[in-house]
Design a protein around this motif. Structure first.
Motif, PDB file in Angstrom:
ATOM      1  N   SER A   1     -10.719   0.718   6.821  1.00 28.88           N
ATOM      2  CA  SER A   1     -10.175  -0.273   5.792  1.00 28.88           C
ATOM      3  C   SER A   1      -8.600   0.122   5.553  1.00 28.88           C
ATOM      4  O   SER A   1      -8.266   1.382   5.234  1.00 28.88           O
TER       5      SER A   1
ATOM      6  N   LYS B   1      -4.141   2.389   9.102  1.00 27.71           N
ATOM      7  CA  LYS B   1      -4.653   3.462   7.916  1.00 27.71           C
ATOM      8  C   LYS B   1      -3.787   4.742   8.129  1.00 27.71           C
ATOM      9  O   LYS B   1      -3.660   4.997   9.190  1.00 27.71           O
ATOM     10  N   TYR B   2      -3.397   5.159   7.015  1.00 25.89           N
ATOM     11  CA  TYR B   2      -2.400   6.330   7.239  1.00 25.89           C
ATOM     12  C   TYR B   2      -3.328   7.311   7.534  1.00 25.89           C
ATOM     13  O   TYR B   2      -2.774   8.115   8.531  1.00 25.89           O
TER      14      TYR B   2
ATOM     15  N   GLY C   1       0.665  -1.460  -0.144  1.00 30.34           N
ATOM     16  CA  GLY C   1       0.044   0.195  -0.114  1.00 30.34           C
ATOM     17  C   GLY C   1       0.821   1.444  -0.071  1.00 30.34           C
ATOM     18  O   GLY C   1       0.853   2.008  -0.904  1.00 30.34           O
TER      19      GLY C   1
ATOM     20  N   GLY D   1       0.335  -3.431  -4.008  1.00 28.07           N
ATOM     21  CA  GLY D   1      -1.079  -3.153  -3.144  1.00 28.07           C
ATOM     22  C   GLY D   1      -1.280  -4.211  -2.011  1.00 28.07           C
ATOM     23  O   GLY D   1      -0.778  -5.290  -2.214  1.00 28.07           O
TER      24      GLY D   1
ATOM     25  N   ASP E   1      -5.040   1.066   4.385  1.00 31.99           N
ATOM     26  CA  ASP E   1      -4.130   1.452   3.135  1.00 31.99           C
ATOM     27  C   ASP E   1      -2.881   1.030   3.355  1.00 31.99           C
ATOM     28  O   ASP E   1      -2.069   1.500   2.294  1.00 31.99           O
ATOM     29  N   LEU E   2      -2.236   0.607   4.280  1.00 36.79           N
ATOM     30  CA  LEU E   2      -1.138   0.010   4.459  1.00 36.79           C
ATOM     31  C   LEU E   2      -0.594  -1.016   5.264  1.00 36.79           C
ATOM     32  O   LEU E   2      -1.436  -1.246   6.257  1.00 36.79           O
TER      33      LEU E   2
ATOM     34  N   THR F   1      -7.654  -7.533   3.036  1.00 33.43           N
ATOM     35  CA  THR F   1      -8.539  -6.528   3.535  1.00 33.43           C
ATOM     36  C   THR F   1      -9.655  -7.056   4.214  1.00 33.43           C
ATOM     37  O   THR F   1     -10.212  -6.488   5.207  1.00 33.43           O
TER      38      THR F   1
ATOM     39  N   GLU G   1       4.676   6.547  -1.356  1.00 29.52           N
ATOM     40  CA  GLU G   1       4.172   5.574  -2.454  1.00 29.52           C
ATOM     41  C   GLU G   1       5.121   4.612  -3.011  1.00 29.52           C
ATOM     42  O   GLU G   1       4.964   3.653  -3.462  1.00 29.52           O
TER      43      GLU G   1
END
Ligand SMILES: O=C(O)CCC(=O)C(=O)O
Ligand SMILES: [Fe+2]
Length: 397
Positions: free
Chosen positions: A287, A396-397, A227, A250, A289-290, A256, A239
């Protein structure tokens, strides 16, 4: 994840004043403190000569499932869905959580049921009526054997025990507000898939590497970021990978989904244990993201640290870290301070999931030791996972 933790236990090189300043600002002991601990306690890592901050005073192993009695509890027992005799752990956990007498629990094997357990079988609405029974513990009657009765003559008999199971979230433990532990949460078949997926990603672009610092010192683990990339030296996310500009792979959708399931189950548990409807106040859902995937070889470790590199909003809202353990067991420490002497200890085994969010989001935590030869044999046979431990922390960032 804070640099200080890695730095103190993993390297012998001096910190730049910039980093030391940062850590001091956050109330984290710097390398200088590490040295003073070292000289005071005379602890040195034989491999690297670096200072060690671990205390040997605490062991959580024996305390993991203290034996407690079971009485006056209506208990549903699900038989035949799993082969491990976990009933005592399940029952003890339920007792710890002070679940009301009407609560039902599931487990997978009745081999070690106490003689007072499971009287008066009742019909169950199970998937497999041959293998499932419902019991009321009321002090009467006799335990029914799944072998001697109930096998319908026209139904095929499965000589293997199906691994598919419904995990009962009420068997989890709320260690602190916002901190939940689910033991044996991930079935073996799913652990195998997680290892295989991490291996596949880990061998590809953006896969596992051994993080290091400008001075050449290396961390005692292998890392892969999904992520977003996390740079252990600058403690910043990006990124692309900081060292080779490769895009971070990803997060696979099945990971997830696992996190969603874990958080749903955490909410069910919290609602019941803390008797609140506002579960999101205690542990917000995310949810992710990393995901930082660490592989520790058997001499791997991670010093006490806080995970504070995510966005200020994420930290403010107490968005949880969901930590999945696979392979060899680890002695995991956690506490309010960066002080191993005051930290609590818990054994994290393959398939266990630990969540810390809400009030516990900034808890100090670390991995004291990896315990060799503790990974499930079936996992090793199926995956050829190296000795060591795989840990995935979703955020989650
Ligand atoms: O390996 C673990 O259980 C913890 C990992 C961790 O704390 C981190 O990656 O920040
Ligand atoms: Fe961490």
């Amino acid at each position: 994840m804070q640099l200080g933790a890695y730095r103190t236990t993993l390297t012998a090189a001096p910190l730049s004043s910039v980093f030391r300043g940062k850590m001091m600002n956050r109330g984290i002991k710097s390398r200088a403190d590490g040295n003073s601990v070292n000289s005071k306690n005379n602890l040195t890592d034989h491999e690297s000569g670096q200072p060690q901050v671990w205390s040997t005073s605490k062991s959580g192993y024996e305390e993991e499932f203290p034996s407690l009695s079971v009485s006056n509890r209506r208990t549903r027992i699900d038989l035949g869905t799993h082969c491990q005799p976990k009933w005592r752990k399940v029952v003890d956990n339920v007792d710890k959580l002070q679940i009301e007498p009407s609560t039902s629990i599931s487990h997978q094997d009745d081999t070690f049921l106490p003689t007072s357990f499971g009287k008066k079988p009742l019909p169950s609405s199970s998937r497999n009526p041959m293998l499932r029974q419902t019991y009321h513990e009321n002090g009467e009657g006799k335990r029914r054997s799944t072998f001697s009765k109930g096998t319908a003559i026209d139904e095929p008999f499965d000589i293997c025990i199906s691994e598919a199971r419904e995990y009962n979230p009420l068997t989890g433990q709320v260690l602190r507000p916002g901190m939940v532990l689910f033991k044996n949460y991930i079935p073996l078949s799913e652990q195998v898939k997680i290892v295989n997926r991490c291996r596949e990603l880990g061998c590809g672009p953006g896969g596992f590497y051994r993080p290091g610092y400008d001075d050449g010192a290396k961390l005692r683990l292998y890392m892969m970021c999904l992520g977003l990339d996390w740079n252990p030296q600058t403690r910043k996310y990006g990124e692309r990978r900081h060292h080779d500009q490769v895009a971070a792979p990803g997060i696979p959708h099945e990971f997830t989904s696992l996190v969603r399931r874990v958080l749903d189950d955490s909410h069910t548990l919290i609602k019941r244990v803390l008797k609140t409807e506002n579960v999101e106040d205690v542990l917000p859902a995310i949810s992710p993201d990393l995901c930082i995937v660490n592989f520790y070889t058997t001499n791997g470790r991670l010093g006490l640290h806080q995970d504070t590199d995510e966005s200020p909003d994420s930290l403010l809202k107490g968005f949880p870290v969901v930590s999945v353990s696979i392979g060899d067991s680890a002695e995991f420490l956690y506490g309010d301070q960066r002080d191993v002497g005051k930290a609590e200890s818990v054994l994290l085994k393959s398939g266990d999931v630990l969540i810390f969010g809400g009030e516990s989001r900034r808890i100090f935590h670390g991995v004291k030791t990896i315990i060799p030869d503790t990974a499930p044999h079936a996992l090793l046979d199926a995956t050829k996972l190296r000795p060591g431990r795989l840990n995935l922390t979703f955020r989650k960032y």
